[in-house]
Design an enzyme around this catalytic site. Structure first.
Site, mmCIF file in Angstrom:
data_model
loop_
_atom_site.group_PDB
_atom_site.id
_atom_site.type_symbol
_atom_site.label_atom_id
_atom_site.label_comp_id
_atom_site.label_asym_id
_atom_site.label_seq_id
_atom_site.Cartn_x
_atom_site.Cartn_y
_atom_site.Cartn_z
ATOM 1 N N THR A 83 -7.905 -19.899 12.169
ATOM 2 C CA THR A 83 -8.406 -18.525 12.338
ATOM 3 C C THR A 83 -9.745 -18.383 11.627
ATOM 4 O O THR A 83 -10.476 -17.418 11.858
ATOM 5 C CB THR A 83 -7.430 -17.497 11.744
ATOM 6 O OG1 THR A 83 -7.355 -17.686 10.308
ATOM 7 C CG2 THR A 83 -6.043 -17.623 12.358
ATOM 8 N N GLY A 84 -10.053 -19.335 10.736
ATOM 9 C CA GLY A 84 -11.288 -19.270 9.959
ATOM 10 C C GLY A 84 -11.158 -18.491 8.664
ATOM 11 O O GLY A 84 -12.124 -18.384 7.903
ATOM 12 N N TYR B 164 15.359 -20.763 9.479
ATOM 13 C CA TYR B 164 14.308 -19.760 9.285
ATOM 14 C C TYR B 164 14.863 -18.543 8.553
ATOM 15 O O TYR B 164 16.041 -18.239 8.652
ATOM 16 C CB TYR B 164 13.734 -19.329 10.644
ATOM 17 C CG TYR B 164 12.875 -20.349 11.337
ATOM 18 C CD1 TYR B 164 12.400 -21.476 10.690
ATOM 19 C CD2 TYR B 164 12.540 -20.183 12.685
ATOM 20 C CE1 TYR B 164 11.616 -22.408 11.350
ATOM 21 C CE2 TYR B 164 11.759 -21.117 13.352
ATOM 22 C CZ TYR B 164 11.304 -22.227 12.682
ATOM 23 O OH TYR B 164 10.531 -23.144 13.340
#
Length: 338
Positions: free
Chosen positions: A226-227, A53
Site C-alpha cells: 500500500t506504500g 483465525y
C-alpha cells in the site's frame, strides 16, 4: 464481478475472495459486518476463513473469526456464498497452534475434530472448500486424503484444498489421490505478490499441468504494497509495527515483509502506479489476479475504506507495458522477501 472455475471442481468463484483473518482481533465485529456487506454488495461470493483465525494466533481469541463469519452468514442466502475454511495442521516447531493444546496433526482424528468445530461455529452443514492450513509431510498423505474423502462422502465438505504447500507436497498429494481414488486438492493457497514471486518458480507449472488453482493470499504483502511503510515514520498500529513488539515469530515475519529490499521495490512500484494513474494497491491486486493459474485473489481489510481501495482493481487489466515495468523491478531487486 468476473468469475473463474476453481480447479476441476463444479465451483465458479468471484475473481476476488474476501479474506477474514483479522476479524476478531484488529477488526471488531461491527466493522467486520460492514466489510462483509460491502464485499457482498460488490459481487464477491467467495469468502475465506480458518479455525485458527484471527491473527496473530492467540488462545484468547482463537475461533473468533469463524464465529463472526457464522453470524454474518445467517443474514445472507447460504446458496449464494462459497465458503472456505481450514484445518490448522502442525506448526513444524516454529509455531504451536493455540488450539487442541497444540496437537493439530493432519491425521484423521484431528481433521475430524477440526471440521466438527468449524461446522458448529459457522452454523452450516457443509463447507464448500476445506483446506489444510499448513502441510504435515510427516503424516502419510493417504491418511490425510482419506480423511477428507470421508468428509466429502458424509456431505460435510464439497471440495478440498491445501495452503502453504510445497511442490513436493502438492504433487505427492495428487499422486496419492490418483492412486487410491481419493479426493484431490483442487486449490492451493500460498503467499504470492509482486514482492514474493517464488510461486512462479515451480508451483505455477504444477498448477497449470495438474489443473489446480492458486488462491493467492497477501497480494499487498501484508500491507507493504500500500506504500504506508514508505513514509518517514512508521504508521501507528500497522501490522508489522505491532509485530515488532510481540513474540519472536512475529518479529521474524516483520523482518521478512518489511526490509530494505521490500521498501525499495515498493518505492519503484509506487512510481509505476502513479505514472499510470492508479495506486500501488490497485496495481498490486490487479497484477495478482492477472495470472492464468489464479482462480481468485484473497484480499483483506480492517476497514471498509481499505476494502474499497482494493476493489478498484476489479475491472483493471494491466497493459503489457505496465507488466514489463513491474518485471524490470522484480529483476532489479530479486526476491526481496527472501
Amino acid at each position: 464481478m468476473k468469475k473463474r472455475r476453481l480447479g476441476k471442481t463444479g465451483m465458479v468463484v468471484s475473481e476476488i475472495c474476501m479474506g477474514t483473518m483479522t476479524f476478531g482481533s484488529s477488526c471488531n465485529e461491527d466493522e467486520a459486518f460492514r466489510i462483509l456487506d460491502k464485499a457482498y454488495d460488490s459481487g464477491i461470493d467467495f469468502y475465506d476463513t480458518a479455525e485458527i483465525y484471527p491473527v496473530p494466533p492467540q488462545k484468547s481469541w482463537v475461533h473468533r473469526t469463524e464465529e463472526i463469519f457464522g453470524k454474518w452468514l445467517k443474514t445472507k442466502p447460504r446458496d449464494g456464498i462459497i465458503l472456505a475454511t481450514k484445518v490448522a495442521g502442525p506448526g513444524h516447531g516454529w509455531f504451536s497452534p493455540p488450539l487442541r493444546e497444540g496437537k493439530t496433526a493432519l491425521d484423521k482424528h484431528h481433521i475430524r475434530r477440526a471440521i466438527e468445530g468449524s461446522l458448529q461455529r459457522l452454523g452450516v452443514e457443509t463447507i464448500d472448500l476445506y483446506q489444510t492450513h499448513w502441510p504435515d509431510h510427516d503424516v502419510a498423505y493417504d491418511e490425510t486424503m482419506e480423511a477428507l474423502t470421508e468428509l466429502k462422502e458424509e456431505g460435510k465438505i464439497r471440495y478440498a484444498g491445501c495452503s502453504n504447500e510445497t511442490s513436493f507436497g502438492l504433487m505427492k498429494s495428487l499422486w496419492t489421490s490418483d492412486k487410491y481414488n481419493l479426493v484431490r486438492y483442487d486449490s492451493i493457497q500460498n503467499n504470492f505478490s509482486i514482492l514474493n514471486r517464488r510461486f512462479e518458480d515451480e508451483l505455477a507449472q504444477v498448477c497449470r499441468k495438474e489443473g489446480v488453482s492458486l488462491l493467492p493470499y497477501s497480494p499487498l504483502a501484508g500491507g507493504v504494497l500500500t506504500g504506508k511503510y514508505n513514509g518517514t515514520t512508521k504508521p501507528e498500529g500497522a501490522r508489522f509495527v505491532r509485530y515488532m513488539a510481540e513474540g519472536e515469530r512475529q518479529k521474524r515475519m516483520s523482518n521478512r515483509f518489511l526490509n530494505e529490499q521490500t521498501l525499495a521495490s515498493t518505492k519503484e512500484l509506487m512510481e509505476i502506479a502513479n505514472k499510470y494513474g492508479m495506486s500501488v494497491t490497485v496495481m498490486s491486486v490487479a497484477w495478482s489476479k492477472q495470472h492464468d493459474f489464479v482462480a481468485s485473489t484473497i484480499i483483506g481489510a480492517n476497514t471498509v475504506e481499505q476494502l474499497e481501495e482494493s476493489l478498484k482493481a476489479t475491472d483493471v487489466i494491466l497493459s503489457d507495458e505496465i507488466l514489463s515495468e513491474i518485471n524490470a523491478v522484480s529483476k532489479k531487486i530479486q526476491y526481496p522477501m527472501g
